[in-house]
Design an enzyme around this catalytic site. Sequence first.
Site, short mmCIF file in Angstrom:
data_model
loop_
_atom_site.label_atom_id
_atom_site.label_comp_id
_atom_site.label_asym_id
_atom_site.label_seq_id
_atom_site.Cartn_x
_atom_site.Cartn_y
_atom_site.Cartn_z
N GLY A 237 24.22 85.54 -11.45
CA GLY A 237 25.52 86.03 -11.86
C GLY A 237 26.54 86.04 -10.73
CB THR B 81 20.76 81.51 -13.34
OG1 THR B 81 21.82 81.96 -14.18
CG2 THR B 81 21.11 80.20 -12.74
#
Length: 581
Positions: free
Chosen positions: A473, A390
């Site tokens: 996460g 991400t």
Amino acid sequence: MPVSISALRPRRAAALLAPLALACAFALAPAHAADRIGGKTFATRSEVYAPHAMAATSHPLTTQIALDAMKAGGSAVDAAIAANAALGLMEPTGNGVGGDLFAIVWDPKTKKLYGYNGSGRSPRSLSLAEFQKRGLKEIPPHGPLPVTVPGAVDGWFALHERFGRKPMAENLAPAIRYAREGHPVHEVIAYYWNASVPRLSKWPGFKEQFTIDGRAPRTGEMWKNPNLAHTLEQIAQGGRDAFYKGAIARTVGAYFKANGGYLSYEDMAAHHGEWVEPVSSNYRGYDVWELPPNGQGIAALQILNILEGYDLKSHGFGSVEHVHLFAEAKKLAFADRARWYADPAFEQSSPVAKLISKDYAAQRRKLISLDKVLKEAQPATPAQLDQGDTIYMTVADADGMMVSLIQSNYRGMGSGMAPPGLGFIFQDRGEQFVLKEGHPNSFAPGKRPFHTIIPAFVTKDGKPWLSFGVMGGAMQPQGHAQILINMIDFGMNLQEAGDAPRIQHDGSTEPAGQAVAMSDGGELDLETGFSYETVRELVRRGHSVRFALGPYGGYQAIMVNPNGGYVGASESRKDGQAAGY
């Protein structure tokens, strides 16, 4: 008492055990206050100040792209789109047009926050029965089965329609130029790229489009992606429908059909994201805003609500009480995360308001002991709730608009599925579904999976105060809570709050996979900088403490300067940069 080092779980393969003895590792603290003029214990550098605009991203070139967009008359949203498009090229280990997007925008005209959920849905032709027929207990992390519709491009256009000022072709132009001409790969990105190549090279299209003669590009090596340049040009010329309903979508459908997948042209064409109302809870006078499920943002609010009942300031940063209470609050919040967070279109009874209420936090707080750990953490019962890998970046412009944006392919470079000629990899977000009937996050056709990526925002007395995020996460809500605790309770500045050593608790019951309940208290990862005395006492209280390298997330932040302009900070664990003008 010796410290135990727990074996890392397979899903946390990126968190490699350090070769040093744990006692030595924890004894090594970062720079001390006495070493620096500013007296800041943890800050790796000064905060960045600017009078007009600010951008903080995980790549220096994309930060400059964002600033250039605003200097040319673009809004913060234009700048965020331009930077995000370039990050898909420059940091494919974390994001790209094959992934999803979430954003929170402060609009100075209406003096309101707007949330966008740009997550995609599962293929409509794939069923839970198909996984069961294959004998699968979990959705595999790579290949065609975990692929869901990518929502990032739709998110760009939705944000642009409401808040953009420049033509989308101009916003995408820098990414297109760098994709054709090339750019040097940065150090942290090169590390994760190299780690991904062995896992993903077997999937069709990956090796051809994301390696140099079968290997990852090295630090400083020039990288070009002409296929992505062509894809972005089609989007720039034809808008969102060029991606979801044009030749790109037809290539996608044919590719998955030929390679054992289920994602179709029809799935792409049916996609739509949605504007959502951000939700908030007040922490010691600051209103902290997150997006509601199917994401995990409210876990940060639950953690903060529980911890508000303790005097963390008097305990001090790095004390055993600080770490212990944080870990226990996280366990309780994540028990609810595993049970109640899911796509609200399928689980309409998700009790968000109750989960983030102060009354509920007070109930949960009673479960915490100061001298021993919770081995198990049960979620709230329906009766208790009766009523509802991400990149992260943030941009702020001269008019006061602020954007908190997060975008991801999940698991680094995603599924490994890279359709020919398109220059991007599809996300594997579908891995987050549960293959069990009756679970809120159970797989279903056309359903959005539980999502880990979350942007955050903080207001004070109804005015914008902080736009920030911490990617990584399950670390994300833990990171959100820690940044605010560092600033509000421990008095750290914006850069110091991000650089301070982090806590990560792992092993809670998950809302994905087989959803196995925690029964052993989980594991506590502590980044270098916590004292050995704290670690020893944590072990005495029953925590399983380990030293893990790398799983502590990536932070970017912009704060409103009360004297005018903005303050910026960028993650010292990434390649990023905060800069302004």
